[in-house]
Write a protein that holds these residues in place. Structure first.
Motif, short mmCIF file in Angstrom:
data_model
loop_
_atom_site.label_atom_id
_atom_site.label_comp_id
_atom_site.label_asym_id
_atom_site.label_seq_id
_atom_site.Cartn_x
_atom_site.Cartn_y
_atom_site.Cartn_z
N VAL A 27 0.89 -1.15 0.00
CA VAL A 27 0.00 0.00 0.00
C VAL A 27 0.93 1.20 0.00
O VAL A 27 1.70 1.41 0.94
N TYR A 28 0.91 1.97 -1.08
CA TYR A 28 1.95 2.98 -1.27
C TYR A 28 1.35 4.27 -1.80
O TYR A 28 0.23 4.32 -2.33
N GLY A 29 2.13 5.33 -1.66
CA GLY A 29 1.74 6.63 -2.18
C GLY A 29 2.89 7.27 -2.92
O GLY A 29 4.05 6.88 -2.74
N ILE A 30 2.57 8.25 -3.76
CA ILE A 30 3.57 9.01 -4.51
C ILE A 30 3.70 10.38 -3.85
O ILE A 30 2.76 11.16 -3.83
N PHE A 31 4.87 10.64 -3.29
CA PHE A 31 5.09 11.85 -2.51
C PHE A 31 5.80 12.90 -3.35
O PHE A 31 5.98 12.74 -4.56
N ASP A 32 6.23 13.99 -2.73
CA ASP A 32 6.87 15.08 -3.44
C ASP A 32 8.06 14.57 -4.25
O ASP A 32 8.83 13.71 -3.79
N GLY A 33 8.20 15.09 -5.46
CA GLY A 33 9.29 14.67 -6.32
C GLY A 33 9.09 13.30 -6.93
O GLY A 33 10.05 12.66 -7.36
N ASN A 34 7.83 12.84 -6.97
CA ASN A 34 7.50 11.52 -7.51
C ASN A 34 8.19 10.38 -6.76
O ASN A 34 8.44 9.32 -7.31
N GLU A 35 8.49 10.62 -5.50
CA GLU A 35 9.09 9.58 -4.66
C GLU A 35 8.00 8.61 -4.20
O GLU A 35 6.98 9.02 -3.65
N ILE A 36 8.22 7.32 -4.44
CA ILE A 36 7.25 6.31 -4.05
C ILE A 36 7.64 5.72 -2.71
O ILE A 36 8.78 5.27 -2.52
N ASN A 37 6.70 5.74 -1.76
CA ASN A 37 6.94 5.18 -0.44
C ASN A 37 5.80 4.24 -0.03
O ASN A 37 4.62 4.56 -0.24
N VAL A 38 6.17 3.13 0.55
CA VAL A 38 5.21 2.19 1.10
C VAL A 38 4.80 2.66 2.49
O VAL A 38 5.65 3.10 3.27
N VAL A 39 3.52 2.57 2.80
CA VAL A 39 3.05 2.88 4.16
C VAL A 39 2.52 1.64 4.86
O VAL A 39 2.29 1.66 6.08
N GLY A 40 2.30 0.55 4.12
CA GLY A 40 1.78 -0.66 4.73
C GLY A 40 1.79 -1.83 3.77
O GLY A 40 2.13 -1.70 2.59
N VAL A 41 1.41 -2.98 4.29
CA VAL A 41 1.33 -4.22 3.53
C VAL A 41 -0.12 -4.67 3.49
O VAL A 41 -0.78 -4.78 4.54
N ASN A 42 -0.64 -4.90 2.30
CA ASN A 42 -2.01 -5.39 2.18
C ASN A 42 -2.08 -6.83 2.70
O ASN A 42 -1.33 -7.70 2.25
N VAL A 43 -3.00 -7.10 3.64
CA VAL A 43 -2.99 -8.42 4.29
C VAL A 43 -4.35 -9.13 4.28
O VAL A 43 -4.40 -10.35 4.44
N ALA A 44 -5.45 -8.40 4.12
CA ALA A 44 -6.76 -9.05 4.20
C ALA A 44 -7.82 -8.10 3.65
O ALA A 44 -7.55 -6.93 3.36
N GLY A 45 -9.04 -8.61 3.56
CA GLY A 45 -10.15 -7.77 3.12
C GLY A 45 -11.42 -8.57 2.95
O GLY A 45 -11.40 -9.80 2.88
N ASP A 46 -12.53 -7.86 2.94
CA ASP A 46 -13.82 -8.47 2.66
C ASP A 46 -14.67 -7.44 1.92
O ASP A 46 -14.15 -6.45 1.41
N SER A 47 -15.97 -7.65 1.87
CA SER A 47 -16.84 -6.74 1.12
C SER A 47 -16.95 -5.36 1.76
O SER A 47 -17.39 -4.40 1.13
N ARG A 48 -16.55 -5.23 3.02
CA ARG A 48 -16.66 -3.94 3.72
C ARG A 48 -15.42 -3.07 3.55
O ARG A 48 -15.53 -1.87 3.30
N TYR A 49 -14.25 -3.65 3.68
CA TYR A 49 -13.01 -2.88 3.60
C TYR A 49 -11.82 -3.83 3.48
O TYR A 49 -11.92 -5.04 3.72
N GLY A 50 -10.69 -3.27 3.08
CA GLY A 50 -9.43 -4.00 3.08
C GLY A 50 -8.64 -3.67 4.33
O GLY A 50 -8.92 -2.70 5.03
N VAL A 51 -7.63 -4.48 4.60
CA VAL A 51 -6.82 -4.30 5.79
C VAL A 51 -5.34 -4.32 5.41
O VAL A 51 -4.90 -5.18 4.63
#
Length: 217
Positions: free
Chosen positions: A174-198
């Motif tokens: 789970v990542y975002g693109i920050f200033d200067g097009n720098e890509i950083n991970v903020v978390g690891v996708n681990v689970a999910g259902d019809s309500r939300y992911g985790v």
């Protein structure tokens, strides 16, 4: 959903039996703890990782796991209590510096002020699409909430998000693109259902990555 066209978003993917990982150092790969090939004696079974795998093609070859680190060991069971997913991350040491070829992404600790903003993306090999043979990039979506859990002096986050995912996205970034097009991970996708992911992450994950980068470059 579509194939991720940005080169930096594709070369960091690791194909692991339809589960995913992300390079976070020259020899360090981040994935979900439940993706690990754990043996009955508690050891680590063989795991092969293939960056930028695409429909049978492996442009950078493969690397194998040599060691793994976690902050808190997940219980050996199929289903987990929700809070246990906060610790569902692992950093794997590979047998060669494959990151020197493909690069690696940074890590940022998630901030609650980012809640409800559609900053975040995910890549995975969805088993329901292309039979898990091609990577899929999910459009930007928000993280709704963050819950902190502490154990042994370490804190990790359980992050609920709206990123679409299915079987084969476990361990993906789970990542975002920050200033200067720098890509950083903020978390690891681990689970999910019809309500939300985790996703799991937080200071425990950040400190683990930092410590291992100091040791392994």
């Amino acid at each position: 959903m579509g194939y991720p066209g940005d080169h930096r978003r594709t070369v960091h993917l690791q194909y692991l039996e339809r589960m995913i990982g992300t390079m976070v150092g020259p020899r360090l790969m981040l994935t979900a703890q439940h993706c690990l090939n754990r043996l009955s004696n508690g050891g680590l079974g063989q795991m092969k990782f293939t960056p930028a795998y695409y429909d049978g093609h492996a442009p950078y070859g493969s690397a194998y796991a040599k060691h793994v680190w976690v902050q808190k060991t997940m219980p050996n069971k199929i289903r987990f209590y929700e809070y246990e997913y906060a610790w569902d991350y692992a950093v794997v040491l590979l047998d060669r510096r494959i990151g020197d070829k493909v690069g690696w992404w940074g890590f940022k600790q998630y901030q609650a002020s980012w809640n409800d903003h559609s900053y975040w993306e995910n890549i995975g090999y969805g088993a329901e699409i292309y039979n898990g043979q091609k990577p899929l990039c999910q459009p930007k979506a928000p993280i709704y909430s963050v819950q902190a859990y502490s154990s042994g002096g370490t804190t990790s986050y359980l992050m609920k998000h709206a990123i679409d995912s299915t079987g084969g996205h476990s361990g993906g970034p789970v990542y975002g693109i920050f200033d200067g097009n720098e890509i950083n991970v903020v978390g690891v996708n681990v689970a999910g259902d019809s309500r939300y992911g985790v996703a799991s992450g937080g200071p425990g994950l950040g400190s683990l990555i930092y410590k291992l980068r100091q040791q392994y470059g």
